[in-house]
Design an enzyme around this catalytic site. Structure first.
Site, PDB file in Angstrom:
ATOM      1  N   HIS A 188      30.172  49.000  29.596  1.00 46.71           N
ATOM      2  CA  HIS A 188      30.606  50.356  29.280  1.00 46.71           C
ATOM      3  C   HIS A 188      30.314  51.227  30.294  1.00 46.71           C
ATOM      4  O   HIS A 188      31.058  52.162  30.654  1.00 46.71           O
ATOM      5  CB  HIS A 188      30.122  50.789  27.979  1.00 46.71           C
ATOM      6  CG  HIS A 188      31.294  51.329  27.159  1.00 46.71           C
ATOM      7  ND1 HIS A 188      31.717  50.297  26.524  1.00 46.71           N
ATOM      8  CD2 HIS A 188      31.594  52.603  26.770  1.00 46.71           C
ATOM      9  CE1 HIS A 188      32.644  51.105  25.691  1.00 46.71           C
ATOM     10  NE2 HIS A 188      32.575  52.383  25.832  1.00 46.71           N
ATOM     11  N   GLU A 430      54.245  31.237  38.231  1.00 45.13           N
ATOM     12  CA  GLU A 430      52.704  31.014  38.927  1.00 45.13           C
ATOM     13  C   GLU A 430      52.675  29.558  39.019  1.00 45.13           C
ATOM     14  O   GLU A 430      51.583  29.128  39.409  1.00 45.13           O
ATOM     15  CB  GLU A 430      51.679  31.616  38.030  1.00 45.13           C
ATOM     16  CG  GLU A 430      51.612  31.414  36.359  1.00 45.13           C
ATOM     17  CD  GLU A 430      50.684  32.147  35.795  1.00 45.13           C
ATOM     18  OE1 GLU A 430      49.698  32.555  36.390  1.00 45.13           O
ATOM     19  OE2 GLU A 430      50.830  32.274  34.485  1.00 45.13           O
ATOM     20  N   ASP A 454      47.208  32.081  40.538  1.00 41.12           N
ATOM     21  CA  ASP A 454      47.682  30.744  39.966  1.00 41.12           C
ATOM     22  C   ASP A 454      48.523  30.046  40.962  1.00 41.12           C
ATOM     23  O   ASP A 454      48.375  28.818  41.323  1.00 41.12           O
ATOM     24  CB  ASP A 454      48.000  30.829  38.596  1.00 41.12           C
ATOM     25  CG  ASP A 454      46.815  30.923  37.701  1.00 41.12           C
ATOM     26  OD1 ASP A 454      45.924  30.119  37.735  1.00 41.12           O
ATOM     27  OD2 ASP A 454      47.040  31.520  36.503  1.00 41.12           O
ATOM     28  N   CYS A 501      51.972  40.287  40.105  1.00 43.21           N
ATOM     29  CA  CYS A 501      50.885  40.847  39.545  1.00 43.21           C
ATOM     30  C   CYS A 501      49.593  40.239  39.988  1.00 43.21           C
ATOM     31  O   CYS A 501      48.334  40.356  39.194  1.00 43.21           O
ATOM     32  CB  CYS A 501      51.012  40.790  37.917  1.00 43.21           C
ATOM     33  SG  CYS A 501      51.235  39.408  37.266  1.00 43.21           S
TER      34      CYS A 501
HETATM   35  C1  PEP Z   1      47.835  35.297  38.343  1.00 43.71           C
HETATM   36  O1  PEP Z   1      47.711  33.885  38.056  1.00 43.71           O
HETATM   37  O2  PEP Z   1      48.146  35.675  39.462  1.00 43.71           O
HETATM   38  C2  PEP Z   1      47.637  36.278  37.208  1.00 43.71           C
HETATM   39  C3  PEP Z   1      47.937  37.525  37.445  1.00 43.71           C
HETATM   40  O3  PEP Z   1      46.978  35.921  36.127  1.00 43.71           O
HETATM   41  P1  PEP Z   1      45.548  35.559  35.865  1.00 43.71           P
HETATM   42  O4  PEP Z   1      44.688  36.196  36.950  1.00 43.71           O
HETATM   43  O5  PEP Z   1      45.468  36.278  34.610  1.00 43.71           O
HETATM   44  O6  PEP Z   1      45.582  34.060  35.446  1.00 43.71           O
HETATM   45 MG    MG Z   2      47.701  33.423  36.051  1.00 42.46          MG
END
Ligand code: PEP
Ligand code: MG
Length: 572
Positions: A188, A430, A454, A501
């Site tokens: 926190h 991914e 990933d 992402c």
């Molecule tokens: C990724 O695999 O790039 C991703 C954004 O998901 P995570 O890091 O939560 O596996």
């Molecule tokens: Mg991922």
């Protein structure tokens, strides 16, 4: 001069005197008592006094930090009145022990239980119980808890742990930063430090032993280093660094409400990766134009059973509403692999990253999946929701997941519940198999979001958690770049948008390459957004496009990196 290292949780530089927040070390003695009723009344009185304190702190926190942060004190009030813990303490009194001892024994059971859970969030609950118990003990013993609201000079706080109540009482005009012995990125105190934008280092283990009250301390929140008793030269060096950091930050602020447009007028979206509804405020303060990844698994962690549809609905609604009309991409549950739920026992797997995780698990446990989808569909009317499925390897998986989504949507509509009618449904890209046949997927999805964390792990066959193969995490390896380009082209050929992402989206070397490839949305941690926006403002997409063939014809990750960095230098 001494150096102490810890986990960097909030960037910036602070230079000030150390102010130690001492733990009131209540040495609790075990005493036999005769008057049981009197002892129970003592405990009840201390609880009532603590309750009054907490109500006051809650009101203060509401004013200073907002409703979400004040909610922690609701949780503390619940701990305070938790019948299990208090009844156990009263039982202890009835068997002849003094209130202090009985309370300590009962609290320890809960603290140990929370601490033994192998989940960060749950471990944090032990902190709450400790915080509340300390308060009750201080009333029982008639000793004052240290009161950080009394600080009236510029200091950096040194503490074993900054309890939520101590953090909420910090006077922001004086506290320049803090260093704690325990805690992690999701503590926190760490979250509050980021909201307050003060540098913080947690988990140093030795700060309370090594730093004396009043000693001069420099905190480098970027590097996770505290320098105690620095020399004049080091102070001067950090003063320059601090000035530089603040100037940069100030300069970047002008981009908060700016669109993300390249020098030749090409617009992209910069979005934030978030894990909890609390992160929305930080994302917006950092100029996020949307949420590109809401990792919903955090809602499932730190508890002892699945969140109900209603609980999930409230969280999704809070995020979607908080983002207003800005797009919010919510990823359905991505559990398994490195992410476990204490209440979901799954068979042990030889290769959990290649096992029953994410969409595979959701399709195997449709009831759990349907509950999440219903909550999301109901929340969709509150803003601009897009749903994506993680770890899709085959078209059948995408079709099966989407079919379940549509069934739940139809059921809700038949029940008379309104659901948004322009809900986009996409997928995380991914897994290499999906990247290779992205053209086939592109016909059926509304969008892709490339998960490079990933995608790199699976393409390079290198466990992302294994330090010994971390050299294979090569975002600019031509194999990875070709896959990314294939995905972007496939999406655009079908008129679909494509985001990213994974960590690569916020990487300064990757950004010009991705911009040249035509990536539409870059989703990253909130703290990286303004820097990325200022970078993109300086690039000409057309000029970058002309470099793309050169970039893609390099043979190694290092060659690509060198080429891009030289190009950036020449540009300046
Ligand atoms: C990724 O695999 O790039 C991703 C954004 O998901 P995570 O890091 O939560 O596996
Ligand atoms: Mg991922």
């Amino acid at each position: 001069m001494r150096k102490i290292t810890g986990i960097a949780v909030s960037s910036g530089i602070a230079i000030a005197k150390a102010h130690r927040l001492e733990n009131v070390s209540h040495t609790i003695e075990k005493k036999q008592i005769d008057d049981i009723e009197l002892e129970i009344t003592r405990l009840d009185t201390a609880i009532a006094q603590s309750s009054e304190d907490l109500e006051k702190i809650k009101e203060q926190a509401k004013k200073d930090f907002g409703d979400d942060e004040a909610a922690i004190f609701e949780a503390h009030l619940l701990v305070l009145n938790d019948p299990e813990m208090i009844d156990a303490a009263k039982e202890g009194i009835r068997s002849g022990n003094n209130a202090e001892w009985a309370l300590q024994e009962s609290a320890l059971v809960f603290i140990n239980m929370f601490e033994s859970m192998d989940n960060e969030y749950m471990k944090e609950r032990a902190v709450d119980v400790r915080d509340v118990t300390q308060r009750i003990q201080s009333h029982l013993l008639g000793v004052a808890l240290s009161d950080p609201s009394l600080i009236d000079e510029q200091v950096v706080i040194i503490a074993e742990d900054l309890t939520p109540s101590a953090t909420a009482q910090l006077n922001r005009n004086y506290v320049q930063g803090f260093v704690t012995d325990i805690g992690g990125r999701t503590s926190h105190s760490a979250i509050l430090a980021r909201i307050l934008e003060i540098p913080a280092i947690v988990g140093t283990k030795t700060a309370m032993t090594d730093i004396a009250h009043g000693e001069f301390v420099i905190i480098d929140g970027q590097e996770g280093v505290a320098i105690v008793d620095p020399t004049k030269e080091v102070i001067a060096e950090y003063e320059t660094k601090k000035k530089h950091y603040e100037q940069e930050k100030e300069l970047l602020k002008k981009f908060v409400n700016e669109p993300t447009i390249s020098a030749d007028g090409h617009q992209v979206e910069l979005a934030a990766n978030i894990g909890t509804p609390d992160d929305v405020e930080v994302a917006l303060n950092n100029g996020a134009e949307g949420v590109g990844l809401f990792r919903t698994e955090f809602l499932y962690m730190g508890r002892d059973s699945f969140p109900t549809e209603e609980e999930q609905y409230e969280s999704y609604k809070s995020v979607i509403k908080g983002m207003g009309d800005k797009p919010t991409v919510v990823r359905t549950l991505d559990i398994g692999g490195d992410k476990e739920l204490s209440y979901l026992t799954l068979p042990t797997e030889m290769n959990p990253f290649l096992g029953l995780r994410a969409i595979r698990l959701c399709l195997e446990m449709p009831d759990m999946f349907r509950t999440q989808l219903r909550a999301l569909l109901r929340a969709s009317v509150h803003g601009n929701l897009k749903i994506m499925f993680p770890m899709i390897a085959t078209l059948d998986e995408f079709r099966d997941a989407k079919k379940i989504l549509i069934e739940e949507k139809d059921k809700l509509v038949a029940e008379g519940t309104t659901v948004s009618d322009n809900l986009e449904v996409g997928m995380m890209l991914e897994i290499p198999s999906a990247a290779i046949i992205a053209d086939l997927f592109a016909k059926e999805v509304d969008f892709f979001s490339i998960g490079t964390n990933d995608l790199i792990q699976y393409t390079m066959a290198a466990d992302r958690m294994n330090e010994s193969v971390s050299y294979l995490y090569q975002p600019y390896n031509p194999a990875i770049l070709r896959l990314i380009k294939n995905v972007i082209d496939a999406a655009h050929n079908e008129g679909k948008w494509v985001g990213m992402c994974g960590e690569v989206a916020g990487d300064a070397t990757a950004i010009p390459i991705l911009l040249a490839m035509g990536l539409d949305e870059f989703s990253m941690s909130s703290a990286s957004i303004l820097e990325a926006r200022s970078q993109i403002h300086n690039y000409s997409k057309k000029e970058l496009e002309q470099q793309l063939d050169h970039i893609l014809s390099r043979s190694t990750s290092a060659e690509v990196e060198e080429f891009v960095n030289n190009y950036k230098k020449e540009m300046k």
